[in-house]
Design an enzyme around this catalytic site. Sequence first.
Site, PDB file in Angstrom:
ATOM      1  N   ARG A  45      18.648  -0.979  -1.768  1.00  0.00           N
ATOM      2  CA  ARG A  45      17.720  -1.578  -0.800  1.00  0.00           C
ATOM      3  C   ARG A  45      16.283  -1.281  -1.178  1.00  0.00           C
ATOM      4  O   ARG A  45      15.543  -2.144  -1.615  1.00  0.00           O
ATOM      5  CB  ARG A  45      18.034  -1.061   0.619  1.00  0.00           C
ATOM      6  N   ASP A  46      15.861  -0.056  -1.037  1.00  0.00           N
ATOM      7  CA  ASP A  46      14.477   0.316  -1.300  1.00  0.00           C
ATOM      8  C   ASP A  46      14.108   0.089  -2.764  1.00  0.00           C
ATOM      9  O   ASP A  46      12.983  -0.275  -3.088  1.00  0.00           O
ATOM     10  CB  ASP A  46      14.274   1.785  -0.920  1.00  0.00           C
ATOM     11  N   HIS A  98      11.864  12.250   1.499  1.00  0.00           N
ATOM     12  CA  HIS A  98      11.806  10.978   0.770  1.00  0.00           C
ATOM     13  C   HIS A  98      10.510  10.986  -0.039  1.00  0.00           C
ATOM     14  O   HIS A  98       9.431  10.721   0.493  1.00  0.00           O
ATOM     15  CB  HIS A  98      11.825   9.809   1.765  1.00  0.00           C
ATOM     16  N   HIS A 131       8.043  10.049  -3.395  1.00  0.00           N
ATOM     17  CA  HIS A 131       7.715   9.144  -4.492  1.00  0.00           C
ATOM     18  C   HIS A 131       7.081   9.947  -5.622  1.00  0.00           C
ATOM     19  O   HIS A 131       6.513  11.017  -5.403  1.00  0.00           O
ATOM     20  CB  HIS A 131       6.768   8.043  -4.007  1.00  0.00           C
ATOM     21  N   CYS A 157       6.341   0.812  -2.896  1.00  0.00           N
ATOM     22  CA  CYS A 157       5.946   0.285  -1.592  1.00  0.00           C
ATOM     23  C   CYS A 157       4.840  -0.739  -1.780  1.00  0.00           C
ATOM     24  O   CYS A 157       3.764  -0.415  -2.274  1.00  0.00           O
ATOM     25  CB  CYS A 157       5.465   1.402  -0.669  1.00  0.00           C
ATOM     26  N   ASN A 175      10.423   5.448  -6.185  1.00  0.00           N
ATOM     27  CA  ASN A 175      11.048   6.618  -5.588  1.00  0.00           C
ATOM     28  C   ASN A 175      11.428   7.620  -6.665  1.00  0.00           C
ATOM     29  O   ASN A 175      11.581   7.262  -7.836  1.00  0.00           O
ATOM     30  CB  ASN A 175      12.328   6.193  -4.853  1.00  0.00           C
TER      31      ASN A 175
END
Length: 299
Positions: free
Chosen positions: A14-15, A206, A208, A239, A248
């Site tokens: 997804r991300d 989470h 990056h 993002c 990520n």
Amino acid sequence: MDNPKVNIVEVGPRDGLQNETTSIATETKLELIQRLAGAGLKTIEATAFVSPKRIPQMADNQAVMAGLDLNADIRYPVLVPNLQGLEAAIEAGAKEIAIFTATSDSFTQKNIQCTVAESIQRFIPVINECLRHNIAIRGYLSTVIDCPYEGPITPARTADIAQQLLDLGCYQISLGDTIGTGTPERVKRMLVTVQKNIPAKLLAGHFHDTYGMGIANIYAAWQMGITTFDASVGGLGGCPYAPGASGNVATEDVLWLMQGLGVETGVDLDQIVQTALWISHQLGRPLGSKTGRARAITE
């Protein structure tokens, strides 16, 4: 720590894929998920029920869900922004969702066209419907260290919004260093404040890797008692509302760290490296993780 364990929440499907400009076949997404599950991952974020006009890559969300065994011993959370998205997710058989906001109004305005307070209010009917259908809810909180528009975020602000998400009914809050500007001591200071009222078991990290600090920040968070971390195979993702933010932290880099710490993850590093190589080839891009490149050379 005695017999330490860490849970990896894989967000690649997804991300990691949502901002790819070239359309990715549903079959490729499903094979990616299958490979990740085969490596031992037990929580894999499968897709997002968002507007296809805003995120075209997630337009096949129903087809992706239809291709998964939703009764397997694997959690497949999906991202939903509102009640309409939730209704579509329920129709597709979702058993867990993720909602998302940020610490700054500027970021939420760019991301979901509302203020932080408005986003919290928007979640109330979503969460009420989830509770009615016995659907688990995870909360994402972005920009917990810095906002690309407003600059540094105080730990107290992060703690306040995290608490609001928890009070709404989220079982866990994933704290996102969205633009990757965090450093270990700043992460620790943020967690000291957040953990005054929220125990570590209800939090996740989470991170990056924009400035190469992703793994260092995970280690710092782990030292603070955090035992759940989001990661994306091959370091995929980023993002679109955070200028300059790279992907990520790579799942394989997190696994290498945990292996060195003697921490159990239940995930096969070699299989994840092979999966990272495979999906990078499918996307026509170089592998984005140091561990993956190193292992590929030595094998």
